[in-house]
Design a protein around this motif. Structure first.
Motif, short mmCIF file in Angstrom:
data_model
loop_
_atom_site.label_atom_id
_atom_site.label_comp_id
_atom_site.label_asym_id
_atom_site.label_seq_id
_atom_site.Cartn_x
_atom_site.Cartn_y
_atom_site.Cartn_z
N LYS A 1 -27.61 56.88 11.61
CA LYS A 1 -28.10 55.48 11.25
C LYS A 1 -28.22 54.82 12.77
O LYS A 1 -29.14 53.66 12.44
N ILE A 2 -28.06 55.29 13.79
CA ILE A 2 -28.43 54.31 14.96
C ILE A 2 -30.04 54.61 15.11
O ILE A 2 -30.41 55.94 15.19
N PRO A 3 -30.81 53.67 15.36
CA PRO A 3 -32.25 53.82 15.49
C PRO A 3 -32.75 55.09 16.22
O PRO A 3 -33.56 55.77 15.43
N PHE A 4 -32.17 55.23 17.52
CA PHE A 4 -33.06 56.43 18.19
C PHE A 4 -32.45 57.79 17.90
O PHE A 4 -32.88 58.60 18.23
N LEU A 5 -31.48 57.81 17.00
CA LEU A 5 -30.82 59.06 16.55
C LEU A 5 -31.54 59.27 15.21
O LEU A 5 -30.98 60.59 14.65
N HIS A 6 -32.16 58.41 14.47
CA HIS A 6 -32.46 58.50 13.06
C HIS A 6 -33.38 59.83 12.90
O HIS A 6 -33.59 60.49 11.87
N LYS A 7 -34.11 60.19 13.97
CA LYS A 7 -35.00 61.40 13.72
C LYS A 7 -34.30 62.73 13.70
O LYS A 7 -34.75 63.85 13.27
N PHE A 8 -33.21 62.70 13.95
CA PHE A 8 -32.42 63.97 13.69
C PHE A 8 -31.63 63.97 12.39
O PHE A 8 -31.00 65.14 12.08
N LEU A 9 -31.68 63.09 11.53
CA LEU A 9 -31.27 63.05 10.12
C LEU A 9 -31.61 64.32 9.35
O LEU A 9 -30.74 64.99 8.94
N PRO A 10 -32.74 64.97 9.57
CA PRO A 10 -33.14 66.23 8.64
C PRO A 10 -32.53 67.43 9.07
O PRO A 10 -31.86 68.10 8.47
N LYS A 11 -32.27 67.41 10.30
CA LYS A 11 -31.46 68.52 10.99
C LYS A 11 -29.83 68.29 10.64
O LYS A 11 -29.08 69.51 10.46
N VAL A 12 -29.37 67.35 10.77
CA VAL A 12 -28.01 66.99 10.18
C VAL A 12 -27.81 67.35 8.77
O VAL A 12 -26.77 67.92 8.55
N GLU A 13 -28.75 66.93 7.94
CA GLU A 13 -28.58 67.49 6.59
C GLU A 13 -28.60 68.81 6.28
O GLU A 13 -27.69 69.14 5.24
N LYS A 14 -29.36 69.43 6.99
CA LYS A 14 -29.50 70.69 6.90
C LYS A 14 -28.19 71.48 7.34
O LYS A 14 -27.75 72.46 6.56
#
Length: 341
Positions: free
Chosen positions: A203-216
């Motif tokens: 949820k931290i802005p600069f980490l948001h791009k990693f959300l798809p990988k985290v969900e996987k």
């Protein structure tokens, strides 16, 4: 990529390995070796222990994959994982890519991920339990310092070394204990916890791009947990049996090397010190603990060996038996595996 490109890469790797061994070679020290039956017995025993270690790890992979892998396929997976460990920092290890290797061999993704985490849990559990037992059962003056059969010197430098080694060992053991507890919780009880934490971080802005990988990754952990819950107590006991025999054989190689060099002293103490050396080397940033392992061997077994030059040769032989073969085998197996997959 053409196959000959892969073989060129393999040849370069072998040249580098040969260069590493030639750099450590000393003719003068070599002349001091007594080529007696005891020397060959010790070296032969060390090679046998290395073979037992890899046999147990091969059988462990086959056991974790429900015997869906042949012995040859399981051995290839073991070589690839050990090769990864040998060329990466010890803290990284070779387990991180195990699920990739297994999936390419035809094992389902869920079972591959379960195998990776289950093997990692077994390794960490063995180290956590055995290190705790050693710390409370073996006197510290034998485990953490340069000791002989009658006692230790009170030299200030020796006491400083003992204190530093003991602190690092305790810290490493605590890290492994905590990591074992986390792996147990994630694999067998609450696989979704890590996903929740990582998603919260995303949820931290600069980490948001990693959300798809985290969900996987969260989905993969759930798959692994579902596989784990299908196994009974006998499965886990057999897994710990293979794991324990592999580690005990790995650590016993140093005893065989000391026997080969006609060393005196308590070989049980020498064996126990391998746990301390391993726990220190896992904090090393170098590939496979290179440099740190050799330095620790020369320092830690100086009281077993007659002089420093023989200690250097013993350290080189020790690494040549349990470390360099993985570099050679991995360099030969990996190009073929990449080309085939």
């Amino acid at each position: 990529m053409k196959k000959w490109h892969l073989w060129v890469a393999a040849s370069i790797g072998l040249v580098v390995i040969a260069g590493m061994m030639i750099r450590e070679f000393d003719v003068e020290v070599l002349s001091r070796i007594e080529l007696s039956p005891r020397f060959f017995l010790g070296v032969g025993l060390a090679v046998l222990l290395f073979a037992v270690q890899n046999l147990m790890l091969t059988l462990r992979f086959r056991h974790l994959c429900q015997r869906k892998l042949s012995i040859a396929e399981a051995f290839r997976i073991n070589v690839l994982c050990e090769f990864t460990s040998a060329v990466t920092p010890s803290a990284v290890g070779g387990s991180g890519l195990a699920f990739v290797y297994l999936n390419r061999e035809g094992i389902s993704m869920g079972r591959s991920i379960f195998t990776m985490f289950a093997a990692l849990l077994a390794d960490e559990a063995f180290l956590a339990i055995s290190c705790c037992l050693l710390y409370f059962c073996v006197p510290s003056h034998l485990l953490f310092s340069l000791a002989d059969g009658d006692g230790i010197s009170t030299d200030t430098t020796n006491e400083w070394i003992k204190g530093g080694v003991q602190v690092v060992f305790i810290v490493s053991t605590l890290i492994v204990v905590v990591w074992t507890a986390i792996l147990y919780l994630l694999l067998l009880h609450r696989p979704q916890i890590l996903g929740w934490v990582l998603k919260g971080c995303c949820k931290i802005p600069f980490l948001h791009k990693f959300l798809p990988k985290v969900e996987k990754f969260s989905e993969e952990m759930t798959m692994a947990s579902e596989e784990a819950k299908l196994e009974g107590g006998r499965f886990w006991l057999q897994l710990m049996g293979y794991t324990s025999l592999a580690w005990l054989s790995r650590f016993a190689i140093v005893v065989a090397i000391l026997v080969a060099f006609h060393c005196q002293g308590n070989m049980l103490v020498a064996w126990c010190r391998q746990w301390v050396m391993w726990m220190i080397s896992i904090l090393s940033p170098t590939p496979g603990g290179s440099g740190v392992a050799e330095l620790m061997f020369r320092l830690y077994y100086a009281d077993f060996l007659p002089d420093a030059s023989v200690a250097i040769l013993a350290a080189m032989l020790w690494r040549a038996i349990f470390y360099y073969p993985f570099l050679v085998m991995g360099t030969l197996v990996l190009p073929k595996w990449i080309a085939r997959n």
